[in-house]
Design a protein around this motif. Structure first.
Motif, PDB file in Angstrom:
ATOM      1  N   ARG A  20       0.983  -1.099   0.024  1.00 53.96           N
ATOM      2  CA  ARG A  20       0.017  -0.127  -0.092  1.00 53.96           C
ATOM      3  C   ARG A  20       0.860   1.173   0.040  1.00 53.96           C
ATOM      4  O   ARG A  20       0.542   2.179  -0.961  1.00 53.96           O
ATOM      5  N   ARG A  21       1.741   1.349   0.763  1.00 60.18           N
ATOM      6  CA  ARG A  21       2.759   2.362   0.949  1.00 60.18           C
ATOM      7  C   ARG A  21       3.392   2.643  -0.355  1.00 60.18           C
ATOM      8  O   ARG A  21       3.574   3.834  -0.939  1.00 60.18           O
ATOM      9  N   GLU A  22       3.960   1.771  -1.140  1.00 59.82           N
ATOM     10  CA  GLU A  22       4.607   1.622  -2.390  1.00 59.82           C
ATOM     11  C   GLU A  22       3.577   2.257  -3.387  1.00 59.82           C
ATOM     12  O   GLU A  22       4.145   2.922  -4.365  1.00 59.82           O
ATOM     13  N   ARG A  23       2.467   2.024  -3.383  1.00 58.55           N
ATOM     14  CA  ARG A  23       1.428   2.274  -4.363  1.00 58.55           C
ATOM     15  C   ARG A  23       1.201   3.782  -4.231  1.00 58.55           C
ATOM     16  O   ARG A  23       1.255   4.576  -5.324  1.00 58.55           O
ATOM     17  N   VAL A  24       0.782   4.137  -3.135  1.00 60.64           N
ATOM     18  CA  VAL A  24       1.010   5.900  -2.632  1.00 60.64           C
ATOM     19  C   VAL A  24       2.281   6.461  -3.189  1.00 60.64           C
ATOM     20  O   VAL A  24       2.212   7.636  -3.763  1.00 60.64           O
ATOM     21  N   LEU A  25       3.337   5.876  -2.816  1.00 59.20           N
ATOM     22  CA  LEU A  25       4.457   6.435  -3.151  1.00 59.20           C
ATOM     23  C   LEU A  25       4.711   6.723  -4.836  1.00 59.20           C
ATOM     24  O   LEU A  25       5.174   7.573  -5.213  1.00 59.20           O
ATOM     25  N   ALA A  26       4.101   5.646  -5.442  1.00 58.17           N
ATOM     26  CA  ALA A  26       4.408   5.581  -6.928  1.00 58.17           C
ATOM     27  C   ALA A  26       3.418   6.818  -7.325  1.00 58.17           C
ATOM     28  O   ALA A  26       3.947   7.491  -8.458  1.00 58.17           O
ATOM     29  N   VAL A  27       2.209   6.958  -6.852  1.00 64.54           N
ATOM     30  CA  VAL A  27       1.344   8.230  -7.330  1.00 64.54           C
ATOM     31  C   VAL A  27       2.142   9.387  -7.256  1.00 64.54           C
ATOM     32  O   VAL A  27       2.102  10.250  -7.911  1.00 64.54           O
ATOM     33  N   ILE A  28       2.672   9.453  -6.011  1.00 73.40           N
ATOM     34  CA  ILE A  28       3.624  10.931  -5.441  1.00 73.40           C
ATOM     35  C   ILE A  28       4.721  11.026  -6.671  1.00 73.40           C
ATOM     36  O   ILE A  28       4.741  12.090  -7.097  1.00 73.40           O
ATOM     37  N   ARG A  29       5.391   9.961  -6.843  1.00 76.81           N
ATOM     38  CA  ARG A  29       6.450  10.159  -7.792  1.00 76.81           C
ATOM     39  C   ARG A  29       5.866  10.585  -9.397  1.00 76.81           C
ATOM     40  O   ARG A  29       6.414  11.464  -9.532  1.00 76.81           O
ATOM     41  N   GLU A  30       4.892   9.804  -9.715  1.00 77.75           N
ATOM     42  CA  GLU A  30       4.326  10.113 -11.029  1.00 77.75           C
ATOM     43  C   GLU A  30       3.673  11.455 -11.338  1.00 77.75           C
ATOM     44  O   GLU A  30       4.322  12.289 -12.215  1.00 77.75           O
ATOM     45  N   ARG A  31       3.125  11.959 -10.176  1.00 81.70           N
ATOM     46  CA  ARG A  31       2.806  13.257 -10.307  1.00 81.70           C
ATOM     47  C   ARG A  31       3.921  14.342 -10.231  1.00 81.70           C
ATOM     48  O   ARG A  31       3.938  15.307 -10.853  1.00 81.70           O
ATOM     49  N   TYR A  32       4.996  14.204  -9.354  1.00 82.26           N
ATOM     50  CA  TYR A  32       6.000  15.173  -9.227  1.00 82.26           C
ATOM     51  C   TYR A  32       6.779  15.073 -10.462  1.00 82.26           C
ATOM     52  O   TYR A  32       7.187  16.254 -10.903  1.00 82.26           O
ATOM     53  N   ARG A  33       7.108  13.830 -11.148  1.00 77.41           N
ATOM     54  CA  ARG A  33       7.711  13.917 -12.422  1.00 77.41           C
ATOM     55  C   ARG A  33       7.046  14.586 -13.436  1.00 77.41           C
ATOM     56  O   ARG A  33       7.188  15.312 -14.573  1.00 77.41           O
ATOM     57  N   ALA A  34       5.399  14.283 -13.331  1.00 75.80           N
ATOM     58  CA  ALA A  34       4.728  15.129 -14.506  1.00 75.80           C
ATOM     59  C   ALA A  34       4.790  16.493 -14.578  1.00 75.80           C
ATOM     60  O   ALA A  34       4.815  17.402 -15.570  1.00 75.80           O
TER      61      ALA A  34
END
Length: 426
Positions: A20-34
């Motif tokens: 669960r933590r990794e999935r939330v982190l993946a969303v944060i990373r993706e948005r920051y990179r966007a």
């Protein structure tokens, strides 16, 4: 015998929690990179002198320090009253000090305006309690090399977009400027040397109210005339109309005499955020927002969400920090999402998740057949676990569901992929 529990203030994460933590982190990373930010990595340790250079505020007192190697008992006794003689390294207590060092080290290979992502654990020797840990994740974005209001606006829009991607719409940002705070204290007549203590008391305004703040200022021995002027300002008659974020709201919230340049900078942030968000300005000017870090030099902000009473993140401008390493001023501003505070608020949608299958097999199924079936499912995009059939199937399936698996299938000797019947879990 040593305890089997994790150290106080630190935690183990079971597979489902970690996923669960990794999935939330993946969303944060993706948005920051966007939003055009690039991820970097720095060591978990920094030199003791850097972590205790007076730029980390109260967090410096919470640093975990690492004992110098090779010290004998006599050397330890001789250095007992000098911590810097005992330690030469320490665990990072935030990601901002390491970023400043990173930029000073690598600036020749970085663009003139550098937008960084840092998502990593930090350590503080806190007193453990609910919601406060000694090891926790920070999710930082920073812009180095841009002194304009554009930098703050980019950070704010990226952070709000990230929360929206986590289905936490409706967030707002409280915003202030340390220069406005200094200007306000100057107008009231507080002496420069007493202002750090005055700000500590002002930061309690939400908790103890105007009368509590002025009473504490008098107990502190703050300049009496300045306290009287501040009390008069707090209790001034105010109209009830709600003004949108902009120059009128900011001017109304500040006493006469605060720098016009600061107000213009704050207005510019609002204009830029509005342009990025189709006219929406989810900002609230708060003249009494302080934030405790001593390295802030300009804009400061905190992230609020209507579902909780506490802040979900924050940051500010720290133009003076990198100059301590380089000997020249470099503008910098950052925003950090409080990952440990938001992870439990996020309701993740499993619709887009890859299928995950438990293959429950009989004892006599050849290993080659099992691995062939597993390889075929993996090639189709599934996550696959092999489990030998137990006596208690219910317990096995419940555990698999808790670990995030969505389906299972029974496998007997000779079962082919076409004959495999996938059944949903739960």
């Amino acid at each position: 015998m040593a305890s089997v529990n994790a150290p106080r203030g630190m935690r183990d994460f079971l597979p489902a929690d970690k996923a669960r933590r990794e999935r939330v982190l993946a969303v944060i990373r993706e948005r920051y990179r966007a939003h055009g930010f690039d991820e970097i990595e720095t060591p978990v340790v920094e030199e003791y002198a850097r972590l205790h250079a007076g730029i980390g505020g109260d967090n410096e007192k919470l640093a975990f320090n690492i004992l110098r190697r090779g010290l004998d008992a006599e050397a330890v006794r001789a250095a007992a009253d000098d911590q810097s003689a005992l330690t030469d390294l320490g665990l990072r207590y935030d990601l901002t000090v390491p970023l400043a060092r990173f930029y000073a080290t690598n600036r020749g290979e970085l663009p003139g305006v550098f937008r960084s992502i840092q998502i990593a654990p930090v350590w503080r020797a806190e007193r453990p309690q609910k919601g406060r840990y000694r090891q926790f994740m920070q999710c930082d974005i920073d812009i180095i090399g841009d002194a304009s209001a554009r930098a703050e606006a980019e950070l704010i829009t990226a952070s709000l977009d990230t929360l929206a991607a986590l289905s936490l719409e409706g967030a707002t940002v409280r915003i202030n400027d340390r220069r406005a705070l200094d200007g306000m204290l100057d107008v009231f007549g507080f002496a420069p040397q007493e202002r750090p203590g005055v700000l500590i008391t002002i930061d309690k305004l939400d908790k103890i109210g105007p009368s509590g703040v002025t009473a504490e200022l008098r107990e502190r021995g703050a300049t009496p005339d300045a306290v009287d002027a501040f009390e008069q300002f707090l209790n001034r008659p105010q109209t009830l109309e709600a003004l949108p974020y902009g120059e009128a709201q900011i001017r109304k919230a500040l006493p006469e005499g605060v720098s016009h340049e600061v107000v213009t900078h704050l207005v510019g942030i609002g204009d830029s955020v509005a342009a990025a968000r189709g006219g929406e300005v989810p900002l609230l000017f708060d003249p009494f927002l302080v934030r405790g870090m001593g390295y802030y030099t300009g804009t400061i902000f905190e992230l609020a969400h209507p579902s909780v009473s506490y802040s979900l993140g924050g940051g500010g401008r720290y133009d003076g920090m990198i100059g301590r390493f380089l000997g020249q001023e470099v503008p910098a501003v950052g925003f950090s999402i409080g990952f440990e505070r938001i992870v439990d608020l996020v309701a993740l949608d499993d619709a887009g998740a890859a299928p995950s299958v438990v293959l429950v097999h009989d004892k006599d199924v050849p290993v080659a057949e099992l691995l062939s079936l597993k390889a075929q499912l993996i090639a189709e995009g599934s996550r696959v676990r092999l489990e030998q059939r137990p006596k208690n199937m219910k317990a096995l399936l419940e555990r698999a569901e808790a670990d995030g698996y969505t389906a299972f299938a029974s496998v007997r000797a000779g079962t082919t992929r076409d004959a495999l019947e996938l059944k949903p879990l739960g």
